[in-house]
Design a protein around this motif. Sequence first.
Motif, PDB file in Angstrom:
ATOM      1  N   PHE A 193       6.498  -0.046  21.227  1.00 28.43           N
ATOM      2  CA  PHE A 193       6.084   1.365  21.160  1.00 28.43           C
ATOM      3  C   PHE A 193       4.594   1.602  20.710  1.00 28.43           C
ATOM      4  O   PHE A 193       3.994   0.711  20.285  1.00 28.43           O
ATOM      5  N   VAL A 194       4.224   2.914  21.125  1.00 28.37           N
ATOM      6  CA  VAL A 194       2.945   3.162  20.657  1.00 28.37           C
ATOM      7  C   VAL A 194       3.195   3.989  19.240  1.00 28.37           C
ATOM      8  O   VAL A 194       4.112   4.764  19.003  1.00 28.37           O
ATOM      9  N   SER A 195       2.228   3.573  18.329  1.00 27.08           N
ATOM     10  CA  SER A 195       2.509   3.945  17.063  1.00 27.08           C
ATOM     11  C   SER A 195       1.035   4.643  16.236  1.00 27.08           C
ATOM     12  O   SER A 195       0.052   4.330  16.736  1.00 27.08           O
ATOM     13  N   GLU A 196       0.951   5.658  15.614  1.00 27.07           N
ATOM     14  CA  GLU A 196       0.149   6.230  15.007  1.00 27.07           C
ATOM     15  C   GLU A 196       0.410   6.267  13.665  1.00 27.07           C
ATOM     16  O   GLU A 196       0.008   7.318  12.868  1.00 27.07           O
ATOM     17  N   GLY A 197       1.092   5.266  12.947  1.00 24.62           N
ATOM     18  CA  GLY A 197       1.088   5.069  11.705  1.00 24.62           C
ATOM     19  C   GLY A 197       2.556   5.201  11.440  1.00 24.62           C
ATOM     20  O   GLY A 197       3.482   5.233  12.233  1.00 24.62           O
ATOM     21  N   PHE A 198       3.056   4.806  10.049  1.00 23.47           N
ATOM     22  CA  PHE A 198       4.314   4.815   9.783  1.00 23.47           C
ATOM     23  C   PHE A 198       5.121   6.057  10.120  1.00 23.47           C
ATOM     24  O   PHE A 198       4.552   7.107   9.956  1.00 23.47           O
ATOM     25  N   SER A 216       0.832  -1.100   0.033  1.00 25.01           N
ATOM     26  CA  SER A 216      -0.107  -0.118   0.043  1.00 25.01           C
ATOM     27  C   SER A 216       0.748   1.344   0.011  1.00 25.01           C
ATOM     28  O   SER A 216       0.736   2.285  -0.607  1.00 25.01           O
ATOM     29  N   VAL A 217       1.692   1.366   1.038  1.00 26.41           N
ATOM     30  CA  VAL A 217       2.809   2.429   0.973  1.00 26.41           C
ATOM     31  C   VAL A 217       4.158   1.895   0.535  1.00 26.41           C
ATOM     32  O   VAL A 217       4.858   0.919   0.887  1.00 26.41           O
ATOM     33  N   ARG A 218       4.611   2.735  -0.334  1.00 28.33           N
ATOM     34  CA  ARG A 218       5.772   2.314  -1.075  1.00 28.33           C
ATOM     35  C   ARG A 218       7.199   3.037  -0.295  1.00 28.33           C
ATOM     36  O   ARG A 218       7.134   4.048   0.146  1.00 28.33           O
ATOM     37  N   LEU A 219       8.061   1.934  -0.148  1.00 28.85           N
ATOM     38  CA  LEU A 219       9.307   2.479   0.281  1.00 28.85           C
ATOM     39  C   LEU A 219      10.289   3.135  -0.571  1.00 28.85           C
ATOM     40  O   LEU A 219      10.235   2.588  -2.033  1.00 28.85           O
ATOM     41  N   TYR A 260      15.049 -10.495   1.545  1.00 29.20           N
ATOM     42  CA  TYR A 260      14.316  -9.493   0.640  1.00 29.20           C
ATOM     43  C   TYR A 260      14.567  -7.967   1.077  1.00 29.20           C
ATOM     44  O   TYR A 260      13.942  -7.199   0.608  1.00 29.20           O
ATOM     45  N   MET A 261      15.697  -8.042   1.809  1.00 31.68           N
ATOM     46  CA  MET A 261      16.015  -6.682   2.434  1.00 31.68           C
ATOM     47  C   MET A 261      14.852  -5.796   2.959  1.00 31.68           C
ATOM     48  O   MET A 261      14.726  -4.767   2.663  1.00 31.68           O
ATOM     49  N   GLU A 262      13.996  -6.636   3.729  1.00 34.10           N
ATOM     50  CA  GLU A 262      13.156  -5.872   4.363  1.00 34.10           C
ATOM     51  C   GLU A 262      13.299  -5.179   5.698  1.00 34.10           C
ATOM     52  O   GLU A 262      14.148  -5.663   6.493  1.00 34.10           O
ATOM     53  N   ARG A 263      12.762  -3.861   5.946  1.00 33.96           N
ATOM     54  CA  ARG A 263      12.982  -3.219   6.955  1.00 33.96           C
ATOM     55  C   ARG A 263      11.768  -2.226   6.907  1.00 33.96           C
ATOM     56  O   ARG A 263      11.182  -2.202   5.839  1.00 33.96           O
ATOM     57  N   ASP A 264      11.441  -1.801   8.213  1.00 30.26           N
ATOM     58  CA  ASP A 264      10.460  -0.582   8.153  1.00 30.26           C
ATOM     59  C   ASP A 264       9.050  -1.164   7.615  1.00 30.26           C
ATOM     60  O   ASP A 264       8.723  -2.187   7.840  1.00 30.26           O
ATOM     61  N   GLY A 265       8.577  -0.173   6.569  1.00 33.88           N
ATOM     62  CA  GLY A 265       7.237  -0.500   5.972  1.00 33.88           C
ATOM     63  C   GLY A 265       7.367  -1.698   5.148  1.00 33.88           C
ATOM     64  O   GLY A 265       6.338  -2.214   4.778  1.00 33.88           O
ATOM     65  N   ASN A 266       8.382  -2.166   4.668  1.00 33.05           N
ATOM     66  CA  ASN A 266       8.661  -3.206   3.706  1.00 33.05           C
ATOM     67  C   ASN A 266       8.705  -4.503   4.513  1.00 33.05           C
ATOM     68  O   ASN A 266       9.751  -5.100   5.141  1.00 33.05           O
ATOM     69  N   GLY A 293      -1.173  -0.922   8.997  1.00 32.04           N
ATOM     70  CA  GLY A 293       0.000  -0.782   9.111  1.00 32.04           C
ATOM     71  C   GLY A 293       0.470   0.292  10.391  1.00 32.04           C
ATOM     72  O   GLY A 293       0.740   1.131  10.233  1.00 32.04           O
ATOM     73  N   MET A 294       0.553  -0.333  11.546  1.00 34.28           N
ATOM     74  CA  MET A 294       0.750   0.192  12.637  1.00 34.28           C
ATOM     75  C   MET A 294      -0.141   1.622  13.052  1.00 34.28           C
ATOM     76  O   MET A 294       0.363   2.772  13.477  1.00 34.28           O
ATOM     77  N   GLY A 295      -1.236   1.529  12.846  1.00 32.42           N
ATOM     78  CA  GLY A 295      -2.249   2.361  13.380  1.00 32.42           C
ATOM     79  C   GLY A 295      -2.167   3.580  12.475  1.00 32.42           C
ATOM     80  O   GLY A 295      -1.797   3.926  11.419  1.00 32.42           O
ATOM     81  N   ASP A 296      -3.169   4.662  13.149  1.00 37.10           N
ATOM     82  CA  ASP A 296      -3.261   5.988  12.559  1.00 37.10           C
ATOM     83  C   ASP A 296      -3.452   7.072  13.514  1.00 37.10           C
ATOM     84  O   ASP A 296      -3.761   6.662  14.893  1.00 37.10           O
ATOM     85  N   GLU A 297      -3.529   8.285  13.338  1.00 35.30           N
ATOM     86  CA  GLU A 297      -3.891   9.480  14.274  1.00 35.30           C
ATOM     87  C   GLU A 297      -5.011   9.204  14.971  1.00 35.30           C
ATOM     88  O   GLU A 297      -4.855   9.358  16.222  1.00 35.30           O
ATOM     89  N   ASN A 298      -6.199   8.706  14.622  1.00 35.18           N
ATOM     90  CA  ASN A 298      -7.518   8.480  15.156  1.00 35.18           C
ATOM     91  C   ASN A 298      -7.379   7.166  16.191  1.00 35.18           C
ATOM     92  O   ASN A 298      -8.381   6.639  16.882  1.00 35.18           O
ATOM     93  N   HIS A 299      -6.491   6.224  15.794  1.00 32.55           N
ATOM     94  CA  HIS A 299      -6.579   4.778  16.423  1.00 32.55           C
ATOM     95  C   HIS A 299      -5.034   4.502  16.536  1.00 32.55           C
ATOM     96  O   HIS A 299      -4.244   3.480  15.861  1.00 32.55           O
ATOM     97  N   PRO A 300      -4.484   4.741  17.863  1.00 33.56           N
ATOM     98  CA  PRO A 300      -3.139   4.459  18.194  1.00 33.56           C
ATOM     99  C   PRO A 300      -2.937   2.964  18.350  1.00 33.56           C
ATOM    100  O   PRO A 300      -4.299   2.409  18.854  1.00 33.56           O
ATOM    101  N   VAL A 301      -1.907   2.219  18.182  1.00 34.96           N
ATOM    102  CA  VAL A 301      -1.810   0.779  18.427  1.00 34.96           C
ATOM    103  C   VAL A 301      -0.441   0.735  19.406  1.00 34.96           C
ATOM    104  O   VAL A 301       0.456   1.613  19.267  1.00 34.96           O
TER     105      VAL A 301
END
Length: 394
Positions: A166-171, A66-69, A226-232, A141-149
């Motif tokens: 960690f608490v996250s509100e998105g990438f 969904s989100v490109r690295l 597959y060189m994966e890290r962060d959002g990948n 993908g680790m929550g959003d402003e209205n829905h922290p995870v």
Amino acid sequence: MKKWFATALSGFAALTTVAMASEYSAFYKYEVLNAKKVSSKLTADPSSSVWKTVPGKYVYLYPQVSVRLNDKKANSLIPKKSLQRALVKVAYNNEVLAVYVQWKDNTPSTQAKYNTDSYADGVSIEVPNKFGRGITLPYIGMGDENHPVTVYLQKTVAGRDYQKVFVSEGFGSLTEIKEEGSDISMKYNKQKHLWTAVFVRPLKTENSNLKAGLVPIAFAIWDGKYMERDGNKSLSRWKFIRLPSYSLDKEYLKYVAWGIPYKSIGNPARGKQLMKQNGCNGCHRYDDQQTAPPGMAPNLSDIGGIANAPYLRESIINPSDVVIRNLNPNRHYNKFAKPDKFNAYPNNDMYTWYTVGPDGKKMSKMPPYSHLSEKDINDIVAYLKSLRNWKNFK
Ligand code: HEC
């Protein structure tokens, strides 16, 4: 005559009972992880004998596209990836929840301490900080402003136990926290080529209370090969832990179980037509619709694997409830604008997915499609749920 009528009547009664029992049967079969209550102490040790007594279920994880690295080489590996499968078991006692995750990996990778070209294997689980009746599901993908995870992450980094909560509100919006009583461990079995991780956390923390009949949980796995890290990474959709000690809210069950199986809610072929008619393909790439500029909106190629039907419904009706933060929107420059004194072009706003309102709240750039009929929305959701192929990703 009378006898026939009575038999027919009891037959009918039996049928309606079956229909009621099966209303949620596909949801329980595919989306629910049954937790086992134990009286023993639960630790993060994957070889603990307790796991022999807990039944498991497979969870499928799809490449996050969904989100490109901003990494051409890593992106070019995504179409080569296969569907990831993890065996998940859940146990709890009066104090803690323990989650066991096991997956196959023939090439265990460890990130070297000082070498930035080597990538770690890793695993995480996330839970919404708030959930239950009336609360919509967070962005996967680790929550959003209205829905922290809250996210629990373990990676294989040489020379240290790389473990984070960690608490996250998105990438890109993570706040690392110290959580008393939480622990993770991850072990590799060389004979079986299996990673096993166990996460333990208190049922109730400062950020979330999991003492509920149905608890949303999602999984992510990083494959260093597959060189994966962060959002990948590979990502599951929201799954639901059933904790039998706590009461089940029927309203919440009805909300999260909506749209399963997806063919029961609508006609995917008609949904595809409707998406074209409504111009969704002007911003999004998916299926054979590949004309939108890459990065202008989330790529929907495998959205059916990582998003739940009620979430998709809300994304169409009320896009600003969940606003996705995209990574690195600033890498796109507007070459038609005047360069600044350093000869750099300003950022191209076209690639930022939201605007910020006067109250500081993010608002989606996607227009709400709340004017569509319920049937149209259901057909679109049925189509989106059928999208599970990332092989077109560029
Ligand atoms: C003007 C561009 C635009 C159009 C047209 C548009 N979208 Fe979107 N869409 C976006 C953006 C930008 C986002 C990400 C921001 C957000 O979270 O809303 C998004 C988010 C989404 C998401 C959530 C994706 C995810 O990864 O969770 C879905 C689903 C979606 N759109 C479906 C649709 C459908 C279906 C249509 C047509 C009925 C449509 N969009 C039309 C721009 C657009």
